[in-house]
Motif scaffolding. Structure first.
Motif, PDB file in Angstrom:
ATOM      1  N   LEU A 140       0.833  -1.203   0.000  1.00  0.00           N
ATOM      2  CA  LEU A 140       0.000   0.000   0.000  1.00  0.00           C
ATOM      3  C   LEU A 140       0.873   1.260   0.000  1.00  0.00           C
ATOM      4  CD1 LEU A 140      -2.716   1.383   0.067  1.00  0.00           C
ATOM      5  CD2 LEU A 140      -2.744   1.113   2.553  1.00  0.00           C
ATOM      6  N   GLY A 141       1.918   1.220   0.793  1.00  0.00           N
ATOM      7  CA  GLY A 141       2.849   2.351   0.793  1.00  0.00           C
ATOM      8  C   GLY A 141       3.427   2.600  -0.590  1.00  0.00           C
ATOM      9  N   ALA A 142       3.746   1.511  -1.272  1.00  0.00           N
ATOM     10  CA  ALA A 142       4.296   1.642  -2.624  1.00  0.00           C
ATOM     11  C   ALA A 142       3.251   2.199  -3.588  1.00  0.00           C
ATOM     12  CB  ALA A 142       4.802   0.281  -3.105  1.00  0.00           C
ATOM     13  N   ALA A 143       2.011   1.733  -3.437  1.00  0.00           N
ATOM     14  CA  ALA A 143       0.942   2.202  -4.328  1.00  0.00           C
ATOM     15  C   ALA A 143       0.682   3.693  -4.122  1.00  0.00           C
ATOM     16  CB  ALA A 143      -0.330   1.391  -4.068  1.00  0.00           C
ATOM     17  N   ILE A 144       0.748   4.127  -2.880  1.00  0.00           N
ATOM     18  CA  ILE A 144       0.523   5.549  -2.597  1.00  0.00           C
ATOM     19  C   ILE A 144       1.636   6.392  -3.218  1.00  0.00           C
ATOM     20  CG2 ILE A 144       0.512   7.270  -0.739  1.00  0.00           C
ATOM     21  CD1 ILE A 144      -1.024   5.229   0.959  1.00  0.00           C
ATOM     22  N   ALA A 145       2.860   5.887  -3.142  1.00  0.00           N
ATOM     23  CA  ALA A 145       3.975   6.617  -3.757  1.00  0.00           C
ATOM     24  C   ALA A 145       3.761   6.754  -5.263  1.00  0.00           C
ATOM     25  CB  ALA A 145       5.291   5.902  -3.465  1.00  0.00           C
ATOM     26  N   GLN A 146       3.343   5.658  -5.861  1.00  0.00           N
ATOM     27  CA  GLN A 146       3.091   5.693  -7.313  1.00  0.00           C
ATOM     28  C   GLN A 146       1.966   6.670  -7.644  1.00  0.00           C
ATOM     29  OE1 GLN A 146       2.491   1.762  -9.041  1.00  0.00           O
ATOM     30  NE2 GLN A 146       4.037   0.922  -7.659  1.00  0.00           N
ATOM     31  N   LEU A 147       0.944   6.668  -6.812  1.00  0.00           N
ATOM     32  CA  LEU A 147      -0.179   7.571  -7.037  1.00  0.00           C
ATOM     33  C   LEU A 147       0.274   9.021  -6.978  1.00  0.00           C
ATOM     34  CD1 LEU A 147      -3.345   7.612  -7.265  1.00  0.00           C
ATOM     35  CD2 LEU A 147      -3.338   8.002  -4.801  1.00  0.00           C
ATOM     36  N   ALA A 148       1.111   9.313  -5.972  1.00  0.00           N
ATOM     37  CA  ALA A 148       1.579  10.687  -5.800  1.00  0.00           C
ATOM     38  C   ALA A 148       2.376  11.162  -7.015  1.00  0.00           C
ATOM     39  CB  ALA A 148       2.426  10.782  -4.533  1.00  0.00           C
ATOM     40  N   VAL A 149       3.183  10.254  -7.546  1.00  0.00           N
ATOM     41  CA  VAL A 149       3.965  10.620  -8.740  1.00  0.00           C
ATOM     42  C   VAL A 149       3.047  10.769  -9.947  1.00  0.00           C
ATOM     43  CG1 VAL A 149       5.740   9.822 -10.338  1.00  0.00           C
ATOM     44  CG2 VAL A 149       6.078   9.555  -7.870  1.00  0.00           C
ATOM     45  N   LYS A 150       2.122   9.822 -10.053  1.00  0.00           N
ATOM     46  CA  LYS A 150       1.198   9.839 -11.185  1.00  0.00           C
ATOM     47  C   LYS A 150       0.352  11.103 -11.196  1.00  0.00           C
ATOM     48  CE  LYS A 150      -2.454   6.969 -13.185  1.00  0.00           C
ATOM     49  NZ  LYS A 150      -3.180   5.693 -13.012  1.00  0.00           N
ATOM     50  N   ARG A 151      -0.026  11.535 -10.028  1.00  0.00           N
ATOM     51  CA  ARG A 151      -0.862  12.722  -9.938  1.00  0.00           C
ATOM     52  C   ARG A 151      -0.054  14.011 -10.078  1.00  0.00           C
ATOM     53  NH1 ARG A 151      -5.513  10.874  -7.030  1.00  0.00           N
ATOM     54  NH2 ARG A 151      -6.283   9.318  -8.461  1.00  0.00           N
ATOM     55  N   GLY A 152       1.261  13.858 -10.103  1.00  0.00           N
ATOM     56  CA  GLY A 152       2.097  15.049 -10.211  1.00  0.00           C
ATOM     57  C   GLY A 152       2.261  15.789  -8.901  1.00  0.00           C
ATOM     58  N   TRP A 153       1.876  15.150  -7.796  1.00  0.00           N
ATOM     59  CA  TRP A 153       2.060  15.809  -6.503  1.00  0.00           C
ATOM     60  C   TRP A 153       3.546  15.934  -6.179  1.00  0.00           C
ATOM     61  CZ3 TRP A 153      -1.930  12.013  -3.995  1.00  0.00           C
ATOM     62  CH2 TRP A 153      -3.219  12.391  -4.389  1.00  0.00           C
ATOM     63  N   CYS A 154       4.280  14.957  -6.609  1.00  0.00           N
ATOM     64  CA  CYS A 154       5.722  14.986  -6.384  1.00  0.00           C
ATOM     65  C   CYS A 154       6.401  14.346  -7.585  1.00  0.00           C
ATOM     66  CB  CYS A 154       6.094  14.233  -5.103  1.00  0.00           C
ATOM     67  SG  CYS A 154       5.719  12.500  -5.162  1.00  0.00           S
ATOM     68  N   ARG A 155       7.680  14.599  -7.687  1.00  0.00           N
ATOM     69  CA  ARG A 155       8.421  13.950  -8.762  1.00  0.00           C
ATOM     70  C   ARG A 155       9.770  13.486  -8.234  1.00  0.00           C
ATOM     71  NH1 ARG A 155       9.414  19.386  -9.999  1.00  0.00           N
ATOM     72  NH2 ARG A 155      11.662  19.800  -9.723  1.00  0.00           N
ATOM     73  N   ARG A 156      10.281  12.479  -8.888  1.00  0.00           N
ATOM     74  CA  ARG A 156      11.572  11.936  -8.519  1.00  0.00           C
ATOM     75  C   ARG A 156      12.634  12.640  -9.337  1.00  0.00           C
ATOM     76  NH1 ARG A 156      10.938   5.537  -8.167  1.00  0.00           N
ATOM     77  NH2 ARG A 156      12.968   5.908  -7.272  1.00  0.00           N
ATOM     78  N   GLU A 157      13.809  12.708  -8.754  1.00  0.00           N
ATOM     79  CA  GLU A 157      14.916  13.333  -9.475  1.00  0.00           C
ATOM     80  C   GLU A 157      15.997  12.303  -9.720  1.00  0.00           C
ATOM     81  OE1 GLU A 157      14.099  17.639  -7.349  1.00  0.00           O
ATOM     82  OE2 GLU A 157      16.101  17.024  -8.010  1.00  0.00           O
ATOM     83  N   ALA A 158      16.697  12.513 -10.790  1.00  0.00           N
ATOM     84  CA  ALA A 158      17.742  11.564 -11.138  1.00  0.00           C
ATOM     85  C   ALA A 158      18.879  11.626 -10.113  1.00  0.00           C
ATOM     86  CB  ALA A 158      18.285  11.866 -12.537  1.00  0.00           C
ATOM     87  N   GLY A 159      19.459  10.484  -9.806  1.00  0.00           N
ATOM     88  CA  GLY A 159      20.658  10.453  -8.991  1.00  0.00           C
ATOM     89  C   GLY A 159      20.479  10.638  -7.509  1.00  0.00           C
ATOM     90  N   THR A 160      19.250  10.647  -7.048  1.00  0.00           N
ATOM     91  CA  THR A 160      19.040  10.808  -5.609  1.00  0.00           C
ATOM     92  C   THR A 160      17.737  10.178  -5.187  1.00  0.00           C
ATOM     93  OG1 THR A 160      18.807  12.380  -3.796  1.00  0.00           O
ATOM     94  CG2 THR A 160      17.930  13.060  -5.913  1.00  0.00           C
ATOM     95  N   ARG A 161      17.670   9.870  -3.916  1.00  0.00           N
ATOM     96  CA  ARG A 161      16.416   9.367  -3.383  1.00  0.00           C
ATOM     97  C   ARG A 161      15.458  10.504  -3.076  1.00  0.00           C
ATOM     98  NH1 ARG A 161      18.253   6.295   1.847  1.00  0.00           N
ATOM     99  NH2 ARG A 161      16.084   5.667   1.922  1.00  0.00           N
TER     100      ARG A 161
END
Lengths: 238, 238
Positions: free
Chosen positions: A187-208
């Motif tokens: 569920l934690g993983a699904a929420i993370a995916q949702l947040a990215v999908k919704r554009g609430w947050c984004r990941r950056e290259a080379g860092t966590r």
DNA sequence: GCGATGGTTCGATGCGCACCGAAGCATTTC
DNA sequence: GAAATGCTTCGGTGCGCATCGAACCATCGC
């Protein structure tokens, strides 16, 4: 009398600097090529190759071959848990980098912990999900309440599908920077995916580290009280 | 980019066999003399001395000098958590001892994890405390409900005193043998002490394994449903 | 097919560190 | 006070293992 599993081997594998750097880099949850791992560890390709072999053989990493590329990633959530526990301990006893990087505040704010979110925002979400009754205590740690179930499904998270898999749905992961739990598990993983999908947050290259868009953290937290619109601030439906 | 705390040093300290054995022995929650640590690690006194110095300097252990004796113990719950996480990982990927000791089933049944109980009995208690509503989910992980408060106080556990200390009252500790949580924190420790005091279980020298008296496990579990008599099976009020 | 690229294996090197016994210091016991 | 005991420090030893460049193999792109 030597009690319990033998931790020396695992810990010594993690305790070598090049391998530790590789594992830390892979905690972002993405797969890295052998070449990228070598760069993270600042060693020659041949050295990285030997290290990666050890980690794969010890089942800390898994490798997927695609043509001439080899993609390595962390073998599972239990590896991530152990690494996170070591990070918590290291943070508390002061084994931090001699020179804190510019991203440390960003890491504390929000970051990927394997495949779910961690840091201030994620622990705040965890607290809110509990306070608002979406998550409740269970023998295995945490469970989704009926209220929570309806809420997550309404947000497009397929709980039934997640539950069909062997991986636990909810797992508390003690956050190294906040000293309280953030939500792990499928569920934690699904929420993370949702947040990215919704554009609430984004990941950056080379860092966590994870960057939240304006209003993104608020939207994520609004999951708990049901005011989160199905469409994010940017209507990022793709 | 090297993200997060530096885990290499901590892990390499834990990853040396002699030091790993010392840490594992100290997970029983008792202090050991330098001589005893040397015996656990099967090294000379001088070698143990050097290892212990490293662990103390790294703040994984603390030492208390009493005359010519030096008593070493684990520095805190966070160290125990990291060791337990590594044990969980080692157990799952198969880094067990070449020859399982005779006490492995006993370890799985019940053992000390630092200062609280772990294993089948402890995870069953944790589940029951939650099922019966004594423990509920909270932002920090778990909290004692009003029902639970009354129950624990009735059993002689001074919750107010525990809460006055900086240490968290309830903490979930993922059990390496059961793969689900047992109760840690100051409450977990108090319950362990209660169980010993009541004679429900007893500790044995030289191992973390805990032996339950006939009916002792049942008495411990009865904490949750309030049928646990204030006097244990042996009226051990001492 | 050839050159470029990704990655592995090999062999040699050298550094780090765990190891021990001896010596020394501190405390306890008689 | 002397002997026993617990523990630390010291110095020498040797083993393990990370390291690199070279050689080789596999895949990709032109």
């Amino acid at each position: 009398m030597k009690d319990g599993p033998d931790i020396a081997r695992i810990a010594s594998l993690i305790g070598e600097p090049a391998r530790a750097n590789i594992l830390a880099a892979l905690m972002a949850g993405r797969a890295l090529t052998a070449r990228e791992c070598a760069a993270e560890a600042c060693v020659a390709a041949s050295t990285a190759s030997a290290h990666l072999n050890q980690l794969v053989e010890a089942r800390l990493l898994v490798v997927e071959v695609q043509g001439r590329h080899r993609y390595y990633r962390i073998a599972g959530a239990d590896v991530a848990e152990a690494v996170e526990a070591l990070m918590g301990l290291a943070a508390r006893i002061g084994s931090t980098r001699s020179r804190p990087g510019p991203r440390d505040p960003a890491m504390r704010k929000a970051r990927y912990c394997y495949d779910h979110l961690a840091g201030e925002v994620a622990t705040a979400l965890h607290a809110k999900l509990i306070a608002d009754g979406l998550l409740v205590a269970a023998a295995d740690g945490l469970a989704v309440s009926a209220t929570g179930r309806a809420r997550f499904v309404a947000q497009g998270i397929d709980l039934a599908e997640l539950e069909a898999r062997p991986r636990p749905l909810c797992r508390s992961c003690l956050d190294w920077s906040e000293r309280r739990p953030h939500l792990a598990g499928s569920l934690g993983a699904a929420i993370a995916q949702l947040a990215v999908k919704r554009g609430w947050c984004r990941r950056e290259a080379g860092t966590r580290a994870v960057t939240f868009a304006p209003g993104g953290a608020k939207a994520l937290l609004a999951l708990a009280d049901g005011t989160s619109a199905a469409a994010g601030p940017k209507s990022a439906r793709g």
